[in-house]
Design a protein around this motif. Structure first.
Motif, PDB file in Angstrom:
ATOM      1  N   ASP A   1      13.615   6.479 -18.397  1.00 24.43           N
ATOM      2  CA  ASP A   1      14.992   6.937 -18.209  1.00 24.43           C
ATOM      3  C   ASP A   1      15.073   7.924 -17.052  1.00 24.43           C
ATOM      4  OD1 ASP A   1      17.626   7.477 -18.433  1.00 24.43           O
ATOM      5  OD2 ASP A   1      17.542   8.240 -20.500  1.00 24.43           O
ATOM      6  N   LEU A   2      15.793   7.549 -16.004  1.00 24.19           N
ATOM      7  CA  LEU A   2      15.949   8.417 -14.832  1.00 24.19           C
ATOM      8  C   LEU A   2      17.399   8.886 -14.709  1.00 24.19           C
ATOM      9  CD1 LEU A   2      13.844   6.347 -12.253  1.00 24.19           C
ATOM     10  CD2 LEU A   2      13.138   8.403 -13.451  1.00 24.19           C
ATOM     11  N   THR A   3      18.133   8.831 -15.814  1.00 25.15           N
ATOM     12  CA  THR A   3      19.562   9.165 -15.766  1.00 25.15           C
ATOM     13  C   THR A   3      19.779  10.560 -15.173  1.00 25.15           C
ATOM     14  OG1 THR A   3      19.881   7.820 -17.728  1.00 25.15           O
ATOM     15  CG2 THR A   3      21.684   9.312 -17.144  1.00 25.15           C
ATOM     16  N   GLY A   4      20.604  10.611 -14.124  1.00 25.11           N
ATOM     17  CA  GLY A   4      20.981  11.885 -13.509  1.00 25.11           C
ATOM     18  C   GLY A   4      19.876  12.532 -12.686  1.00 25.11           C
ATOM     19  N   GLU A   5      18.742  11.859 -12.520  1.00 29.14           N
ATOM     20  CA  GLU A   5      17.634  12.507 -11.801  1.00 29.14           C
ATOM     21  C   GLU A   5      17.739  12.278 -10.294  1.00 29.14           C
ATOM     22  OE1 GLU A   5      13.772  12.344 -13.486  1.00 29.14           O
ATOM     23  OE2 GLU A   5      14.546  12.057 -15.530  1.00 29.14           O
ATOM     24  N   THR A   6      17.177  13.210  -9.553  1.00 33.63           N
ATOM     25  CA  THR A   6      17.211  13.094  -8.096  1.00 33.63           C
ATOM     26  C   THR A   6      15.807  13.165  -7.502  1.00 33.63           C
ATOM     27  OG1 THR A   6      17.562  15.483  -7.999  1.00 33.63           O
ATOM     28  CG2 THR A   6      19.525  14.089  -7.810  1.00 33.63           C
ATOM     29  N   GLU A   7      14.876  13.754  -8.243  1.00 32.26           N
ATOM     30  CA  GLU A   7      13.518  13.928  -7.723  1.00 32.26           C
ATOM     31  C   GLU A   7      12.685  12.668  -7.942  1.00 32.26           C
ATOM     32  OE1 GLU A   7      12.162  16.648  -6.079  1.00 32.26           O
ATOM     33  OE2 GLU A   7      14.329  17.060  -5.978  1.00 32.26           O
ATOM     34  N   PRO A   8      11.810  12.349  -6.997  1.00 29.56           N
ATOM     35  CA  PRO A   8      10.930  11.201  -7.193  1.00 29.56           C
ATOM     36  C   PRO A   8       9.984  11.396  -8.389  1.00 29.56           C
ATOM     37  CG  PRO A   8      10.571  12.215  -5.028  1.00 29.56           C
ATOM     38  CD  PRO A   8      11.630  12.996  -5.693  1.00 29.56           C
TER      39      PRO A   8
ATOM     40  N   ILE B   1       2.752   4.252  -7.930  1.00 36.49           N
ATOM     41  CA  ILE B   1       3.997   4.038  -7.180  1.00 36.49           C
ATOM     42  C   ILE B   1       4.941   5.198  -7.470  1.00 36.49           C
ATOM     43  CG2 ILE B   1       5.069   2.639  -9.016  1.00 36.49           C
ATOM     44  CD1 ILE B   1       6.453   0.999  -6.810  1.00 36.49           C
ATOM     45  N   GLU B   2       5.793   5.484  -6.483  1.00 34.76           N
ATOM     46  CA  GLU B   2       6.781   6.540  -6.654  1.00 34.76           C
ATOM     47  C   GLU B   2       8.146   5.901  -6.889  1.00 34.76           C
ATOM     48  OE1 GLU B   2       6.177  10.145  -4.029  1.00 34.76           O
ATOM     49  OE2 GLU B   2       8.170   9.469  -3.393  1.00 34.76           O
ATOM     50  N   LEU B   3       8.816   6.314  -7.957  1.00 34.43           N
ATOM     51  CA  LEU B   3      10.184   5.847  -8.217  1.00 34.43           C
ATOM     52  C   LEU B   3      11.133   6.870  -7.610  1.00 34.43           C
ATOM     53  CD1 LEU B   3       9.864   4.915 -12.028  1.00 34.43           C
ATOM     54  CD2 LEU B   3       9.283   3.512 -10.040  1.00 34.43           C
ATOM     55  N   ARG B   4      12.022   6.419  -6.742  1.00 33.53           N
ATOM     56  CA  ARG B   4      12.959   7.352  -6.101  1.00 33.53           C
ATOM     57  C   ARG B   4      14.369   7.068  -6.591  1.00 33.53           C
ATOM     58  NH1 ARG B   4      10.537   7.440   0.094  1.00 33.53           N
ATOM     59  NH2 ARG B   4       8.540   8.391  -0.476  1.00 33.53           N
ATOM     60  N   PRO B   5      14.862   7.907  -7.517  1.00 29.98           N
ATOM     61  CA  PRO B   5      16.186   7.646  -8.090  1.00 29.98           C
ATOM     62  C   PRO B   5      17.295   7.872  -7.064  1.00 29.98           C
ATOM     63  CG  PRO B   5      15.160   9.598  -9.098  1.00 29.98           C
ATOM     64  CD  PRO B   5      14.198   9.081  -8.086  1.00 29.98           C
ATOM     65  N   GLN B   6      18.224   6.938  -7.042  1.00 27.32           N
ATOM     66  CA  GLN B   6      19.373   7.021  -6.141  1.00 27.32           C
ATOM     67  C   GLN B   6      20.627   7.181  -6.992  1.00 27.32           C
ATOM     68  OE1 GLN B   6      18.717   6.879  -2.787  1.00 27.32           O
ATOM     69  NE2 GLN B   6      16.577   6.745  -3.441  1.00 27.32           N
ATOM     70  N   PRO B   7      21.576   8.007  -6.493  1.00 28.90           N
ATOM     71  CA  PRO B   7      22.799   8.223  -7.276  1.00 28.90           C
ATOM     72  C   PRO B   7      23.465   6.891  -7.613  1.00 28.90           C
ATOM     73  CG  PRO B   7      22.900   9.381  -5.152  1.00 28.90           C
ATOM     74  CD  PRO B   7      21.579   8.711  -5.220  1.00 28.90           C
ATOM     75  N   THR B   8      24.008   6.823  -8.811  1.00 30.05           N
ATOM     76  CA  THR B   8      24.653   5.589  -9.230  1.00 30.05           C
ATOM     77  C   THR B   8      25.844   5.970 -10.103  1.00 30.05           C
ATOM     78  OG1 THR B   8      24.348   3.516 -10.404  1.00 30.05           O
ATOM     79  CG2 THR B   8      23.107   5.377 -11.235  1.00 30.05           C
ATOM     80  N   ALA B   9      26.827   5.096 -10.173  1.00 29.10           N
ATOM     81  CA  ALA B   9      27.972   5.343 -11.037  1.00 29.10           C
ATOM     82  C   ALA B   9      27.452   5.637 -12.438  1.00 29.10           C
ATOM     83  CB  ALA B   9      28.884   4.126 -11.051  1.00 29.10           C
ATOM     84  N   GLU B  10      28.054   6.652 -13.054  1.00 27.19           N
ATOM     85  CA  GLU B  10      27.547   7.103 -14.350  1.00 27.19           C
ATOM     86  C   GLU B  10      27.452   5.969 -15.366  1.00 27.19           C
ATOM     87  OE1 GLU B  10      27.552  11.143 -16.791  1.00 27.19           O
ATOM     88  OE2 GLU B  10      27.680  10.814 -14.642  1.00 27.19           O
TER      89      GLU B  10
ATOM     90  N   TYR C   1       0.856  -1.189   0.000  1.00 26.30           N
ATOM     91  CA  TYR C   1       0.000   0.000   0.000  1.00 26.30           C
ATOM     92  C   TYR C   1       0.891   1.238   0.000  1.00 26.30           C
ATOM     93  CZ  TYR C   1      -3.159   3.491   2.099  1.00 26.30           C
ATOM     94  OH  TYR C   1      -3.883   4.609   2.379  1.00 26.30           O
ATOM     95  N   ALA C   2       0.531   2.258  -0.772  1.00 25.22           N
ATOM     96  CA  ALA C   2       1.263   3.528  -0.836  1.00 25.22           C
ATOM     97  C   ALA C   2       2.764   3.311  -1.053  1.00 25.22           C
ATOM     98  CB  ALA C   2       1.012   4.347   0.433  1.00 25.22           C
ATOM     99  N   PRO C   3       3.138   2.624  -2.120  1.00 28.97           N
ATOM    100  CA  PRO C   3       4.530   2.188  -2.259  1.00 28.97           C
ATOM    101  C   PRO C   3       5.463   3.186  -2.956  1.00 28.97           C
ATOM    102  CG  PRO C   3       3.223   1.248  -4.013  1.00 28.97           C
ATOM    103  CD  PRO C   3       2.292   2.115  -3.210  1.00 28.97           C
ATOM    104  N   PHE C   4       6.732   3.065  -2.563  1.00 23.39           N
ATOM    105  CA  PHE C   4       7.805   3.704  -3.332  1.00 23.39           C
ATOM    106  C   PHE C   4       8.859   2.647  -3.577  1.00 23.39           C
ATOM    107  CE2 PHE C   4       9.279   4.161   1.032  1.00 23.39           C
ATOM    108  CZ  PHE C   4      10.616   3.800   0.943  1.00 23.39           C
ATOM    109  N   VAL C   5       9.720   2.901  -4.556  1.00 24.33           N
ATOM    110  CA  VAL C   5      10.822   1.975  -4.779  1.00 24.33           C
ATOM    111  C   VAL C   5      12.072   2.796  -5.094  1.00 24.33           C
ATOM    112  CG1 VAL C   5      10.169   1.607  -7.229  1.00 24.33           C
ATOM    113  CG2 VAL C   5      11.623  -0.074  -6.067  1.00 24.33           C
ATOM    114  N   ASP C   6      13.164   2.455  -4.419  1.00 24.64           N
ATOM    115  CA  ASP C   6      14.451   3.094  -4.712  1.00 24.64           C
ATOM    116  C   ASP C   6      15.042   2.419  -5.936  1.00 24.64           C
ATOM    117  OD1 ASP C   6      14.298   4.793  -2.538  1.00 24.64           O
ATOM    118  OD2 ASP C   6      15.310   3.380  -1.195  1.00 24.64           O
ATOM    119  N   VAL C   7      15.430   3.229  -6.917  1.00 24.33           N
ATOM    120  CA  VAL C   7      16.013   2.662  -8.129  1.00 24.33           C
ATOM    121  C   VAL C   7      17.246   3.469  -8.502  1.00 24.33           C
ATOM    122  CG1 VAL C   7      13.899   1.672  -9.113  1.00 24.33           C
ATOM    123  CG2 VAL C   7      14.423   4.082  -9.506  1.00 24.33           C
ATOM    124  N   PRO C   8      18.240   2.843  -9.149  1.00 21.32           N
ATOM    125  CA  PRO C   8      19.393   3.615  -9.600  1.00 21.32           C
ATOM    126  C   PRO C   8      18.964   4.657 -10.636  1.00 21.32           C
ATOM    127  CG  PRO C   8      19.478   1.347 -10.423  1.00 21.32           C
ATOM    128  CD  PRO C   8      18.346   1.417  -9.452  1.00 21.32           C
TER     129      PRO C   8
END
Ligand code: C2O
Ligand code: CU
Ligand code: CU
Length: 544
Positions: free
Chosen positions: A325-332, A367-376, A259-266
């Motif tokens: 594509d979430l490349t370089g993004e920081t906002e959910p 669902i909310e995708l929460r981008p996490q910093p990742t090696a380029e 319920y009310a989910p988010f997921v951390d993704v690179p």
């Protein structure tokens, strides 16, 4: 003569009175008409205004729960076979905060683990029914013998074990499994019985697509549910009568039972494998910022090439894989389901009036995708994903017609009868199935045992995103869809496959039929079957 006088017939005076009265009446009626017309117009415009406005049902939802990623089920390797152990279990699940819900699941209390196999694998499932009622596991989208299909004829009694086994012939795809007990599919799926079955093949292995399960390749089983105050599910099959046109709908969205989910993704390209495992709701998926994403797969495999989309409708039973594509993004980034706009206003109005529901105009956060910093990582999406040879309509040996009837939730005027085989198909034949929707609502038409291609929708060629393999096709009201498929080589004159509407309440009400695939010389006129409880009648509804 006298008699005439004695019996005066005061026609004229009566007539006058009548005329006066009817004049008054006419005025009254006219006024009445005018008044009701005014009322009607205001009601209609009010309703029109209402139904035209999409309603954001869970706008204020506080996204707070980490997405449950259903575990991959490790098979045991026994000889040549990959053996998967499954059991149907009763349990309690905390879906909403703090309130347990009575649920069922495979290997757990809600949903089931993800099965994964490679094309060419020999798989065996050992499925134990630990419930107090019969269950099945149907391998939706799978190419396998009918006896392994897990349809209504492969019921597993309480305490029993069922061991289907087959060789994976499907190409890489996101398939799924769920129970299929006659008239009980709706409640069993709704209570939690469903899971994914992912297939890989050499092609998918070689493509540079995100493929780390649960990390950059995220499965999303989307379901709507309705909860009571005490946390229990509302499953209201009685609504089949009240809202028989719709099926069971809920106002709470669960993703993988979260319920009310988010997921951390690179913060890179992400693949989402979306399954609409809802009983009756269709979704119009897209991102809140309306960004473009790429659909890379349909029900039964990868598309020839990625298709850019901003919105994507999925009906119950359908799957799609997308790349965002979430490349370089920081906002959910929020995945939403937008209003379904594909119908014109008049039809929508009529349907809203009939159904007393505005479900098709409801908007949900999914669902909310929460981008996490990742090696380029600089990634490019491969432009060639799959080669699909179109089945030419000239290769079809026949066309069968299926009329989705507005009355009685029937197909070709018949409701499901488990002792009646509606169609007999010759093994390996290519056929066209013509699906005609005469009803006022949509129906996702699903065929077991095959993957098909869409030939046309109302004479128009399918859109780019429908050029992939399908096992479930959305047929809108007043629409005619032609699909073409090659039936399995398997031959079994005793065990039927199903075709049906994948709105589970429609299916349970009888919007389902059976077909047998056999290479026995079964003629339309002299049909036999050994199974004592099955009666076969000929295929009588061939389109001209
Ligand atoms: Cu997913 Cu016959 O069903
Ligand atoms: Cu199926
Ligand atoms: Cu239906």
């Amino acid at each position: 003569m006298k008699t005439v006088k004695k019996v005066p017939l005061p026609e004229k005076p009566m007539n006058n009175i009548r005329q006066k009265a009817s004049f008054k009446k006419t005025i009254l009626i006219a006024l009445g008409f005018l008044a009701s017309f005014v009322v009607l117009i205001s009601v209609v415009s009010f309703i029109f205004a209402e139904i035209q406005v999409p309603r954001f049902v869970n706008r204020d939802l506080v996204i707070q729960n980490k997405l449950i990623v259903l575990p991959l089920l490790e098979p045991e390797v026994v000889g040549e076979e990959k053996v998967f152990l499954l059991s149907a279990e009763q349990g309690e699940t905390i879906l909403l905060d703090g309130k347990p819900t009575n649920t069922v699941g495979y290997n757990g209390s809600y949903l089931g683990p993800t099965l994964r196999a490679h094309k060419g694998d020999h798989v065996r499932i050992v499925l134990t029914n630990n419930l107090s009622k019969p269950v099945t596991a149907h391998w939706h989208g799978m190419h396998l013998p009918a006896i392994m299909d897990g349809g209504p004829h492969q019921e597993i009694a309480p305490g029993e074990i069922w061991e289907p086994h087959w060789t994976i012939e499907n190409e890489a795809a996101t398939l799924w499994y769920h129970p299929h007990v006659l008239e009980q599919t709706g409640v069993e799926v709704y209570s939690g019985l469903a899971g994914l079955f992912i297939i890989d093949d050499e092609n998918s292995d070689s493509l540079s697509l995100p493929k780390v399960y649960g990390v950059d390749d995220v499965p999303l089983i989307v379901q709507d549910r309705e909860f009571r105050e005490d946390g229990q599910f509302v499953f209201a099959p009685q609504r089949k009568d009240e809202l028989g046109h719709t099926g069971m709908l809920g106002d709470v969205i669960l993703v993988n039972g979260t319920y009310a989910p988010f997921v951390d993704v690179p913060a890179k390209q992400i693949r989402l494998r979306i399954l609409n495992a809802s009983n009756a709701r269709r979704y119009n998926f897209g991102f809140e910022d309306r960004r473009t994403f790429y659909q890379i797969a349909t029900d039964g495999g990868l598309l020839p090439s990625p298709v850019a989309r901003t919105r994507m409708i999925l009906a119950p039973g359908e799957r799609a894989e997308v790349i965002v594509d979430l490349t370089g993004e920081t906002e959910p980034l929020t995945l939403i389901s937008d209003a379904v706009h594909e119908e014109n206003e008049v039809l929508r109005f009529v349907r809203t009036m009939i159904n007393a529901e505005r479900d098709e105009n409801q908007v949900f956060k999914i669902i909310e995708l929460r981008p996490q910093p990742t090696a380029e990582v600089i990634e490019t999406l491969p432009q060639l994903l799959n080669s699909i040879e179109p089945l030419p309509s000239t290769s079809a040996v026949r066309t069968r017609r299926f009329i989705l009837d507005p009355r009685n939730r029937s197909i070709n005027g018949k409701r499901m009868d488990h002792q009646y085989v509606n169609e007999v198909v010759h093994s390996g034949d290519v056929e066209i199935w013509e699906i005609i929707n005469l009803s006022g609502t949509f129906h996702p038409f699903h065929i077991h045992g095959v993957q098909f291609q869409i030939l046309d929708r109302g004479g128009k060629p399918p859109a780019d995103y429908e050029l992939g393999w399908k096992d479930t096709v959305l047929v809108s009201n007043a629409e005619i869809v032609h699909v073409i498929m090659r039936f399995p080589e398997f031959s079994d004159p005793h065990t039927p496959y199903m075709y049906h509407c994948h709105i589970l309440e429609h299916e349970d009400m009888g919007m389902m039929g059976q077909f047998i695939v056999t290479n026995d010389k079964i003629l339309d006129t002299e049909i036999y079957v050994e199974a004592p409880d099955i009666r076969i009648e000929s295929s009588h509804n061939h389109a001209p």
